[in-house]
Design an enzyme around this catalytic site. Structure first.
Site, PDB file in Angstrom:
ATOM      1  N   SER A 141       0.828  -1.205   0.000  1.00 57.46           N
ATOM      2  CA  SER A 141       0.000   0.000   0.000  1.00 57.46           C
ATOM      3  C   SER A 141       0.862   1.254   0.000  1.00 57.46           C
ATOM      4  O   SER A 141       0.339   2.357  -0.099  1.00 57.46           O
ATOM      5  CB  SER A 141      -0.948  -0.006   1.197  1.00 57.46           C
ATOM      6  N   HIS A 150      -1.899  -2.817  -5.705  1.00 52.97           N
ATOM      7  CA  HIS A 150      -2.447  -2.434  -4.407  1.00 52.97           C
ATOM      8  C   HIS A 150      -3.933  -2.772  -4.374  1.00 52.97           C
ATOM      9  O   HIS A 150      -4.756  -2.061  -4.922  1.00 52.97           O
ATOM     10  CB  HIS A 150      -2.206  -0.933  -4.164  1.00 52.97           C
ATOM     11  N   GLU A 178      -5.024  -0.544  -7.599  1.00 58.13           N
ATOM     12  CA  GLU A 178      -3.995   0.385  -8.089  1.00 58.13           C
ATOM     13  C   GLU A 178      -2.847  -0.450  -8.656  1.00 58.13           C
ATOM     14  O   GLU A 178      -2.259  -1.264  -7.932  1.00 58.13           O
ATOM     15  CB  GLU A 178      -3.471   1.248  -6.940  1.00 58.13           C
ATOM     16  N   ASN A 193      -4.098   5.742  -0.881  1.00 59.11           N
ATOM     17  CA  ASN A 193      -3.745   5.961   0.520  1.00 59.11           C
ATOM     18  C   ASN A 193      -3.429   7.407   0.844  1.00 59.11           C
ATOM     19  O   ASN A 193      -3.576   7.840   1.983  1.00 59.11           O
ATOM     20  CB  ASN A 193      -2.577   5.053   0.922  1.00 59.11           C
TER      21      ASN A 193
END
Ligand SMILES: C/C=C(\C)C(=O)SCCNC(=O)CCNC(=O)[C@H](O)C(C)(C)COP(=O)(O)OP(=O)(O)OC[C@H]1O[C@@H](n2cnc3c(N)ncnc32)[C@H](O)[C@@H]1OP(=O)(O)O
Length: 525
Positions: free
Chosen positions: A411, A432, A444, A482
């Site tokens: 992440s 991700h 992602e 994130n």
């Protein structure tokens, strides 16, 4: 855009507006011209409306912004014209009859559908309601209960269910257009008075209050934070009044939605979700120029929450997966978790036991990496520790064939540093996934400095195949998702510092429409 073809006394209006036959202004105008021409031609005894590849997927959503959606002839005008035609109009449906397409279909006097066709009112998911008379005609065709189920949920149904509900008159295996032309000839000249949907009474009106209350309760549970389902329900309830008054209610409920921020946001999301998988790189390579390599089989390193979730996402798409751990105990724990999740799907009737067995037959397990000599892809999903990840990548690089993609589920960690542990940095990429990985749509795909265009293309293709919305992002701390979540998490923490309980913060976020509040998400991680 609409071909006009005559066949032995039948006028066939065939919509040809790729990709989905949306009812753009030109299409509406040409359908109207076709109806006029067929109406005036004495040789024509009946009319068939169909679509070239598929029927009609609804209004052209781009026109809500540009305003041409409300230019004459509107979909409402077309539905009225079709229904009031003196010559029978038959809808020949293959593929999708959605939204305005469904409204056109139910304004026809008869509907012949291919067995694989799909029906639905997805308007609710783009923040609006079926505003071309759908909330008034549909309950008259299928009854209040089914209308209060299908319009606020936006659910698609297949031809068999559509037949059971009375939406279609005949389901066919062969060519729906040919069958419809034959059928149209056979009913030419018959009276149409009981075929006009707007003239029918609504079945189930005696239970209106309890049906409405149940629909509201369900909508508030299933579509939290969305305003459209409640307006859909109010409009459908308007069908208990005479048709013209019901249409006024539909228009006023629709107006509130058409001027809402939610409509804009949901329609933005509709197009953004379709734009996201279309990638391009600074070097000029893009989804148009570079083909990905299909993944025939894969391995996942790590049988924790992320690893098992990723394995499930692949198994659900039919990709054989080897789940790998360094320790038999952890591996068994991961496999038990996976089996438990599938058993849950069986008991919730999301899949059958046979489907569950077929899925699990594609799961292999291994302790250590030695067996990974014949896999197209390895996704490493151990905990976030750079030294450990680099050690794993160096070992995988030694064991796996040189063409195997090595991807890391992280992440936030630096993809280039992980890639530096291998001799194939062009095949290294970050994937991700979000918790729970078998469910959450966003993926992602993080491109490192040396990641090749073929690897990016393969990852995007893989993401789509496993049912995700894959987005190519750059390699920076926290990537995109994130970085956004970071701000959100900070604000949630401040609320706790200021005296709120985590469950209250979660409740507010969930009432706003998020599936899980921020603290529940953290509990899962
Ligand atoms: C009042 C309101 C009324 C009367 C309405 O009718 S509102 C519209 C109701 N209909 C919908 O919401 C249907 C939306 N479309 C879909 O659900 C799907 O596109 C599909 C199930 C019909 C087909 O799915 P799929 O084969 O996966 O294709 P895509 O979703 O990728 O779509 C392909 C391209 O077509 C564009 N598109 C799809 N629907 C519409 C539309 N109704 N209006 C305008 N454009 C539409 C979509 O954006 C894709 O475009 P590109 O990305 O290829 O440029």
């Amino acid at each position: 855009m609409v071909d006009y073809i005559t066949r032995d006394g039948v006028a066939l209006l065939q919509v040809n507006n790729p990709p989905v036959n949306a009812l753009s202004h030109n299409v509406r105008a040409e359908i109207k011209n076709g109806l006029d021409e067929a109406g005036q031609d004495k040789q024509i005894k009946a009319i068939v409306i169909s679509g070239k590849r598929s029927f009609i997927a609804g209004a052209d959503i781009t026109e809500f912004k540009s305003g041409s959606y409300s230019e004459w002839p509107t979909i409402i005008d077309l539905c009225d014209l079709i229904e009031s035609s003196g010559k029978p109009v038959v809808a020949a449906i293959k593929g999708f009859a959605l939204g305005g397409g469904h409204e056109i279909a139910i304004s026809c006097h008869y509907r012949i559908a291919h067995e694989k066709s799909k029906f639905g009112f997805p308007e609710v998911d783009i923040g609006i309601l079926p505003a071309a008379g759908g909330t008034q005609r549909f309950p008259r065709l299928v009854g209040l209960e089914a209308a209060l189920d299908l319009i606020p949920s936006g659910r698609h149904i297949g031809a068999a269910q559509a037949f059971k509900l009375g939406i279609v008159d005949k389901v066919v295996r062969g060519d729906a257009v040919e069958e419809a032309v034959k059928f149209a000839k056979s009913i030419a000249g018959e009276p149409l008075v009981d075929r006009r949907t707007s003239q029918r009474p609504v079945m189930g009106a005696e239970n209106a209050v309890s049906l409405r209350d149940a629909a509201v309760k369900l909508a508030m549970k299933k579509k939290k934070g969305m305003i459209a389902p409640i307006h859909c329900i109010k409009a459908v309830m308007g069908s208990l009044l005479p048709f013209e008054q019901g249409m006024e209610i539909e228009a006023s409920e629709g107006f509130m939605l058409f001027t809402s921020g939610q409509m804009g946001a949901l329609q933005y999301a509709f197009f953004a979700q379709r734009a996201a998988p279309k990638w391009s790189l600074p070097c000029g390579a893009s989804f148009k120029t570079v083909k990905g390599r299909p993944i025939r089989n894969a391995a996942v390193i790590g049988a924790g929450t992320m690893g098992t979730g990723i394995a499930m996402a692949m198994l659900n798409a039919g990709i054989p997966v080897t789940l790998v751990e360094q320790d038999r105990k952890f591996l068994d724990k991961g496999v038990s978790l996976l089996k438990l999740l599938y058993a849950g799907s069986v008991s919730l009737r999301k899949i059958t036991q046979d489907q569950c067995d077929a899925i699990l037959s594609k799961l292999n397990t291994a302790v250590g990496y030695k067996s990974l000599t014949n896999v197209d892809l390895v996704i490493e999903a151990v905990y976030e520790n750079m030294a450990l990840k680099k050690q794993i990548f160096a070992e995988l690089d030694r064991i796996c064939p040189p063409e195997t993609f090595l991807w890391t589920n992280t992440s936030a960690l630096d993809i280039d540093e992980i890639a530096s542990a291998t001799r194939r940095p062009d095949k290294v990429l970050g994937t991700h996934f979000f918790v729970p990985a078998y469910h959450m749509k966003l993926l992602e795909n993080v491109r490192g400095k040396l990641t090749s265009a073929e690897t990016v293309a393969s990852a995007q293709m893989f993401g789509t195949r496993i049912g995700k919305i894959p987005v190519v992002v750059g390699n920076c701390h926290g990537f995109v998702g994130n970085r956004m979540l970071h701000k959100y998490a900070h604000e949630s923490d401040f609320l706790i510092e200021e005296g709120c309980w985590p469950e209250d913060v979660d409740m507010v976020a969930e009432n706003f429409g998020l599936p899980l509040g921020p603290f529940k998400v953290r509990d899962l991680s």
